[in-house]
Structure formats: C-alpha cells, structure tokens
Design a protein around this motif. Sequence first.
Motif, mmCIF file in Angstrom:
data_model
loop_
_atom_site.group_PDB
_atom_site.id
_atom_site.type_symbol
_atom_site.label_atom_id
_atom_site.label_comp_id
_atom_site.label_asym_id
_atom_site.label_seq_id
_atom_site.Cartn_x
_atom_site.Cartn_y
_atom_site.Cartn_z
ATOM 1 N N MET A 60 -1.207 1.602 3.784
ATOM 2 C CA MET A 60 -2.493 2.492 4.330
ATOM 3 C C MET A 60 -2.671 2.232 5.929
ATOM 4 N N PRO A 61 -2.592 2.864 6.940
ATOM 5 C CA PRO A 61 -2.825 2.782 8.250
ATOM 6 C C PRO A 61 -3.970 2.104 8.609
ATOM 7 N N GLU A 62 -3.949 1.209 9.348
ATOM 8 C CA GLU A 62 -5.323 0.538 9.859
ATOM 9 C C GLU A 62 -6.017 1.123 10.861
ATOM 10 N N LEU A 63 -6.536 2.237 10.933
ATOM 11 C CA LEU A 63 -6.974 3.041 11.884
ATOM 12 C C LEU A 63 -8.545 2.474 12.094
ATOM 13 N N LEU A 98 -1.925 11.577 -11.888
ATOM 14 C CA LEU A 98 -1.836 10.223 -11.436
ATOM 15 C C LEU A 98 -2.458 9.371 -12.726
ATOM 16 N N GLU A 99 -1.388 8.396 -12.984
ATOM 17 C CA GLU A 99 -1.939 7.436 -14.226
ATOM 18 C C GLU A 99 -2.345 6.269 -13.767
ATOM 19 N N THR A 100 -1.971 5.470 -12.719
ATOM 20 C CA THR A 100 -2.570 4.519 -12.150
ATOM 21 C C THR A 100 -2.652 4.265 -10.604
ATOM 22 N N ARG A 101 -3.562 3.402 -9.875
ATOM 23 C CA ARG A 101 -3.389 3.255 -8.676
ATOM 24 C C ARG A 101 -3.868 1.834 -8.415
ATOM 25 N N HIS A 102 -3.022 1.087 -7.627
ATOM 26 C CA HIS A 102 -3.527 -0.279 -7.572
ATOM 27 C C HIS A 102 -3.268 -0.732 -6.033
ATOM 28 N N ALA A 103 -3.631 -1.684 -5.360
ATOM 29 C CA ALA A 103 -3.798 -2.197 -4.130
ATOM 30 C C ALA A 103 -2.247 -2.689 -3.737
ATOM 31 N N THR A 109 1.242 -6.571 -7.653
ATOM 32 C CA THR A 109 0.598 -7.381 -8.549
ATOM 33 C C THR A 109 -0.705 -6.620 -9.605
ATOM 34 N N GLY A 110 -1.026 -5.544 -9.213
ATOM 35 C CA GLY A 110 -2.148 -4.906 -9.918
ATOM 36 C C GLY A 110 -3.413 -5.085 -9.496
ATOM 37 N N SER A 111 -3.758 -5.476 -8.066
ATOM 38 C CA SER A 111 -4.897 -5.714 -7.842
ATOM 39 C C SER A 111 -5.632 -4.303 -7.662
ATOM 40 N N GLU A 112 -7.056 -4.471 -7.549
ATOM 41 C CA GLU A 112 -7.978 -3.210 -7.697
ATOM 42 C C GLU A 112 -7.526 -2.366 -6.260
ATOM 43 N N PHE A 113 -7.451 -1.321 -6.406
ATOM 44 C CA PHE A 113 -7.356 -0.333 -5.154
ATOM 45 C C PHE A 113 -8.734 0.032 -4.636
ATOM 46 N N THR A 114 -9.166 -0.517 -3.253
ATOM 47 C CA THR A 114 -10.385 -0.201 -2.731
ATOM 48 C C THR A 114 -10.323 0.530 -1.534
ATOM 49 N N ALA A 115 -11.517 0.580 -0.823
ATOM 50 C CA ALA A 115 -11.600 1.335 0.533
ATOM 51 C C ALA A 115 -10.920 0.266 1.430
ATOM 52 N N GLU A 116 -10.893 -0.984 1.183
ATOM 53 C CA GLU A 116 -10.385 -2.138 2.271
ATOM 54 C C GLU A 116 -8.811 -2.378 1.826
ATOM 55 N N SER A 117 -8.352 -1.841 0.866
ATOM 56 C CA SER A 117 -7.027 -2.078 0.703
ATOM 57 C C SER A 117 -5.875 -1.703 1.935
ATOM 58 N N ARG A 118 -4.899 -2.382 1.999
ATOM 59 C CA ARG A 118 -4.129 -2.123 3.066
ATOM 60 C C ARG A 118 -2.694 -1.584 2.260
ATOM 61 N N SER A 119 -2.852 -1.228 1.262
ATOM 62 C CA SER A 119 -1.357 -0.524 0.651
ATOM 63 C C SER A 119 -1.801 -0.060 -0.740
ATOM 64 N N HIS A 120 -1.094 0.778 -1.356
ATOM 65 C CA HIS A 120 -1.219 1.252 -2.499
ATOM 66 C C HIS A 120 0.072 1.546 -3.337
ATOM 67 N N VAL A 121 -0.038 1.270 -4.559
ATOM 68 C CA VAL A 121 1.186 1.560 -5.576
ATOM 69 C C VAL A 121 0.584 2.579 -6.410
ATOM 70 N N SER A 122 1.056 3.855 -6.392
ATOM 71 C CA SER A 122 0.486 4.832 -7.334
ATOM 72 C C SER A 122 1.542 5.283 -8.204
ATOM 73 N N VAL A 123 1.020 5.152 -9.685
ATOM 74 C CA VAL A 123 2.165 5.757 -10.565
ATOM 75 C C VAL A 123 1.685 7.059 -11.213
ATOM 76 N N TYR A 124 2.547 8.002 -11.204
ATOM 77 C CA TYR A 124 2.394 9.509 -11.585
ATOM 78 C C TYR A 124 3.182 9.692 -12.903
ATOM 79 N N ARG A 125 2.674 10.594 -13.839
ATOM 80 C CA ARG A 125 3.712 11.045 -14.867
ATOM 81 C C ARG A 125 3.212 12.411 -15.132
#
Length: 112
Positions: free
Chosen positions: A1-4, A74-79, A82-98
């Motif tokens: 996630m870019p730090e704009l 989209l199946e899941t998205r985490h920050a 480790t599975g941390s919750e993805f929020t507006a403050e997240s600096r990265s994301h892991v998205s799983v699609y099926r």
Amino acid sequence: MPELRKLPPGQQAVVFGAETGYIGLDTYDPLRQQVVSHHFRFDDSRHARLYRSPHRYIWPAELDLMAQLAGFALETRHADWTGSEFTAESRSHVSVYRIPPDSPATTAPGGA
C-alpha cells in the motif's frame, strides 16, 4: 500500500529508511500510480551507489475488479501474512481469490 498520506502537497518523496551508510526513499507519481524506490549506499570514502526499483501500485478495489473480470471472487484479505486485520491504516495487504464453485470455469463440460 503506498504511503500517500505522508506526502504533503508539492512533495514527491518520502524517506523510508536511514541508517549509517544507507538512505532509502520513495518517489511517487500519483497520476500514473507509480513509485520508484531509491536505495543510496555509501562506502567509507563517502561515494554513493544508487539502486532504483520502479513499481506500479494498484489499490485493493482495482485488484478486486481485475479478479472479478477474470472470473475470481475475493475470499479473504489481510494486512499481512500473519492474518492481521486489513484496515485503512494497513501498509500492505494479502488478498486471496478463488474461482467460485458455480463458475463456468469449474463446471464440467456438458453441464454435468
């Protein structure tokens, strides 16, 4: 996630790392959604070597649309991994699609 959010109006770069012998900064082009990471390494003679790494960033919503157009959901998205919750403050994301079970891609030929 870019730090704009760290970019005040008119500023194009953000320092992301600084330590003895090293400075790292990112330059952003928000219109083209591009960022270039610049890595400056200094030797004992104070000469610098510069390494650049260009990237194009996409927002999660754009990624979701591309996945949808390709038949994925989209199946899941985490920050992070480790599975941390993805929020507006997240600096990265892991998205799983099926591919959805009812998708034509998962249905046997002949409509079984």
